[in-house]
Design an enzyme around this catalytic site. Structure first.
Site, PDB file in Angstrom:
ATOM      1  N   LYS A 137       4.202  -0.782 -14.458  1.00  0.00           N
ATOM      2  CA  LYS A 137       5.551  -1.304 -14.188  1.00  0.00           C
ATOM      3  C   LYS A 137       5.771  -2.534 -15.059  1.00  0.00           C
ATOM      4  O   LYS A 137       4.936  -3.435 -15.090  1.00  0.00           O
ATOM      5  CB  LYS A 137       5.721  -1.711 -12.737  1.00  0.00           C
ATOM      6  CG  LYS A 137       7.070  -2.409 -12.545  1.00  0.00           C
ATOM      7  CD  LYS A 137       7.527  -2.495 -11.140  1.00  0.00           C
ATOM      8  CE  LYS A 137       6.924  -3.640 -10.374  1.00  0.00           C
ATOM      9  NZ  LYS A 137       7.412  -3.569  -8.989  1.00  0.00           N
ATOM     10  N   GLY A 155       0.756  -1.250   0.000  1.00  0.00           N
ATOM     11  CA  GLY A 155       0.000   0.000   0.000  1.00  0.00           C
ATOM     12  C   GLY A 155       0.786   1.299   0.000  1.00  0.00           C
ATOM     13  O   GLY A 155       0.227   2.351   0.286  1.00  0.00           O
ATOM     14  N   ASP A 192       1.811  -1.151 -10.172  1.00  0.00           N
ATOM     15  CA  ASP A 192       3.159  -1.549  -9.770  1.00  0.00           C
ATOM     16  C   ASP A 192       3.210  -3.078  -9.806  1.00  0.00           C
ATOM     17  O   ASP A 192       3.879  -3.701  -9.002  1.00  0.00           O
ATOM     18  CB  ASP A 192       3.383  -1.022  -8.343  1.00  0.00           C
ATOM     19  CG  ASP A 192       4.827  -1.057  -7.915  1.00  0.00           C
ATOM     20  OD1 ASP A 192       5.709  -1.025  -8.791  1.00  0.00           O
ATOM     21  OD2 ASP A 192       5.073  -1.134  -6.693  1.00  0.00           O
ATOM     22  N   ASP A 247      -5.775  -5.896  -5.649  1.00  0.00           N
ATOM     23  CA  ASP A 247      -4.593  -6.762  -5.538  1.00  0.00           C
ATOM     24  C   ASP A 247      -5.074  -8.181  -5.294  1.00  0.00           C
ATOM     25  O   ASP A 247      -6.104  -8.391  -4.666  1.00  0.00           O
ATOM     26  CB  ASP A 247      -3.660  -6.317  -4.403  1.00  0.00           C
ATOM     27  CG  ASP A 247      -2.242  -6.852  -4.595  1.00  0.00           C
ATOM     28  OD1 ASP A 247      -1.334  -6.045  -4.837  1.00  0.00           O
ATOM     29  OD2 ASP A 247      -2.044  -8.085  -4.526  1.00  0.00           O
TER      30      ASP A 247
HETATM   31  C1  LIG Z   1       5.728  -4.714  -6.022  1.00  0.00           C
HETATM   32  S1  LIG Z   1       4.223  -5.238  -5.308  1.00  0.00           S
HETATM   33  C2  LIG Z   1       3.277  -3.770  -5.277  1.00  0.00           C
HETATM   34  C3  LIG Z   1       3.734  -2.771  -4.240  1.00  0.00           C
HETATM   35  C4  LIG Z   1       2.718  -1.641  -4.049  1.00  0.00           C
HETATM   36  N1  LIG Z   1       2.564  -0.850  -5.271  1.00  0.00           N
HETATM   37  C5  LIG Z   1       3.094  -0.707  -2.952  1.00  0.00           C
HETATM   38  O1  LIG Z   1       3.482   0.430  -3.245  1.00  0.00           O
HETATM   39  O2  LIG Z   1       3.010  -1.092  -1.794  1.00  0.00           O
HETATM   40  C6  LIG Z   1       3.506  -6.125  -6.631  1.00  0.00           C
HETATM   41  C7  LIG Z   1       2.079  -6.562  -6.376  1.00  0.00           C
HETATM   42  O3  LIG Z   1       1.546  -7.182  -7.548  1.00  0.00           O
HETATM   43  C8  LIG Z   1       0.499  -8.008  -7.100  1.00  0.00           C
HETATM   44  N2  LIG Z   1       0.035  -8.934  -8.147  1.00  0.00           N
HETATM   45  C9  LIG Z   1       0.740  -9.897  -8.777  1.00  0.00           C
HETATM   46  N3  LIG Z   1      -0.043 -10.576  -9.629  1.00  0.00           N
HETATM   47  C10 LIG Z   1      -1.282 -10.017  -9.562  1.00  0.00           C
HETATM   48  C11 LIG Z   1      -2.519 -10.266 -10.228  1.00  0.00           C
HETATM   49  N4  LIG Z   1      -2.658 -11.267 -11.109  1.00  0.00           N
HETATM   50  N5  LIG Z   1      -3.564  -9.479  -9.948  1.00  0.00           N
HETATM   51  C12 LIG Z   1      -3.457  -8.481  -9.037  1.00  0.00           C
HETATM   52  N6  LIG Z   1      -2.315  -8.193  -8.366  1.00  0.00           N
HETATM   53  C13 LIG Z   1      -1.235  -8.966  -8.619  1.00  0.00           C
HETATM   54  C14 LIG Z   1       1.150  -8.727  -5.930  1.00  0.00           C
HETATM   55  O4  LIG Z   1       0.176  -9.319  -5.100  1.00  0.00           O
HETATM   56  C15 LIG Z   1       1.928  -7.594  -5.255  1.00  0.00           C
HETATM   57  O5  LIG Z   1       1.203  -7.042  -4.189  1.00  0.00           O
END
Ligand SMILES: C[S@@+](CC[C@H](N)C(=O)[O-])C[C@H]1O[C@@H](n2cnc3c(N)ncnc32)[C@H](O)[C@@H]1O
Length: 220
Positions: free
Chosen positions: A176, A72, A136, A92
């Site tokens: 990203k 978050g 992201d 997410d």
């Molecule tokens: C780098 S983290 C995001 C960090 C967030 N933007 C922050 O600032 O705290 C990447 C995120 O992509 C999500 N993610 C990966 N595959 C996904 C999907 N199929 N649908 C939704 N979210 C996904 C993961 O659960 C993870 O929380």
């Protein structure tokens, strides 16, 4: 026998890469420490802050969709800008800690591939389109760079589908992307749907990471 099998699959699945590539990720670098000191949930906050400083995409009162939001920190940055007059929807696949001080926030725990469910949720909130969409998103990595790039492209194509419907024309999408080699499969649809594509690698990205942010400007 079992050990030999584990060793082979470990090597085939990029285990060596995993050791060499992911170990430095454990290092608590200056951005990690700064995030902790400032109360951000993750160092990613500084990536969005740098993008925001350069492009001034998010504005007060905006209605923003943040995809792949857990834990978050992007949302903390967005909420500070749009403040109480704005609205944020985040999606997410992971469970999200809803303990936020920001009132106008709507949480959907769902995969970005579940287009119909996302569509129904957003429409159910009475939102027709967003002023900005941020993402992201990162797949679970294998350590094999071309596989990870492929997974990243698939996720981002799904986000493009959501943005095609739910981003207002003229506005901006932030993605990203894991970029290793030719990424035409993603760039082509972006260019079809947006007037301008700008790419950047914020300082908070780890040196060894092959992630980039694609700023898709001015939706057609
Ligand atoms: C780098 S983290 C995001 C960090 C967030 N933007 C922050 O600032 O705290 C990447 C995120 O992509 C999500 N993610 C990966 N595959 C996904 C999907 N199929 N649908 C939704 N979210 C996904 C993961 O659960 C993870 O929380």
């Amino acid at each position: 026998m079992k050990q030999a099998y584990s060793l082979i699959s470990f090597l085939l699945l990029g285990g060596v890469n995993k050791i060499t590539m992911t170990k430095p990720f454990m290092i608590q670098d200056s951005f990690f420490k700064k995030a902790k000191a400032l109360g951000y949930r993750a160092r990613s906050a500084f990536k969005l802050l740098e993008i925001q400083e350069k492009y001034k995409i998010i504005q007060p009162k905006m209605c923003v969709l943040d995809v792949a939001s857990a834990p978050g920190s992007f949302l903390q940055v967005i909420a500070k800008i749009v403040w109480n007059w704005g609205k944020v929807v985040w999606i997410d696949i992971q469970k999200i800690d809803p303990n936020f001080w920001f009132p106008n926030i709507h949480l959907l725990q769902e995969s970005i591939f579940e287009y119909d469910k996302i569509h129904a949720y957003i429409c159910g909130l009475g939102i027709s389109q967003f002023d900005c969409i941020t993402s992201d998103i990162a797949p679970s990595t294998t350590g094999i760079t071309w596989v990870d790039q492929y997974k990243s492209v698939e996720l981002n194509l799904a986000i493009l589908d959501v943005a095609r419907e739910f981003l207002k024309p003229g506005w901006t999408l932030i993605l990203k992307v894991f970029v290793w080699e030719d990424i035409a499969d993603l760039i082509q649809p972006i260019k079809e749907q947006y007037k301008k594509l700008s790419r950047m690698k914020p300082k908070a990205c780890r040196d060894r990471s092959f992630e980039e942010y694609f700023i898709c400007i001015d939706k057609k």
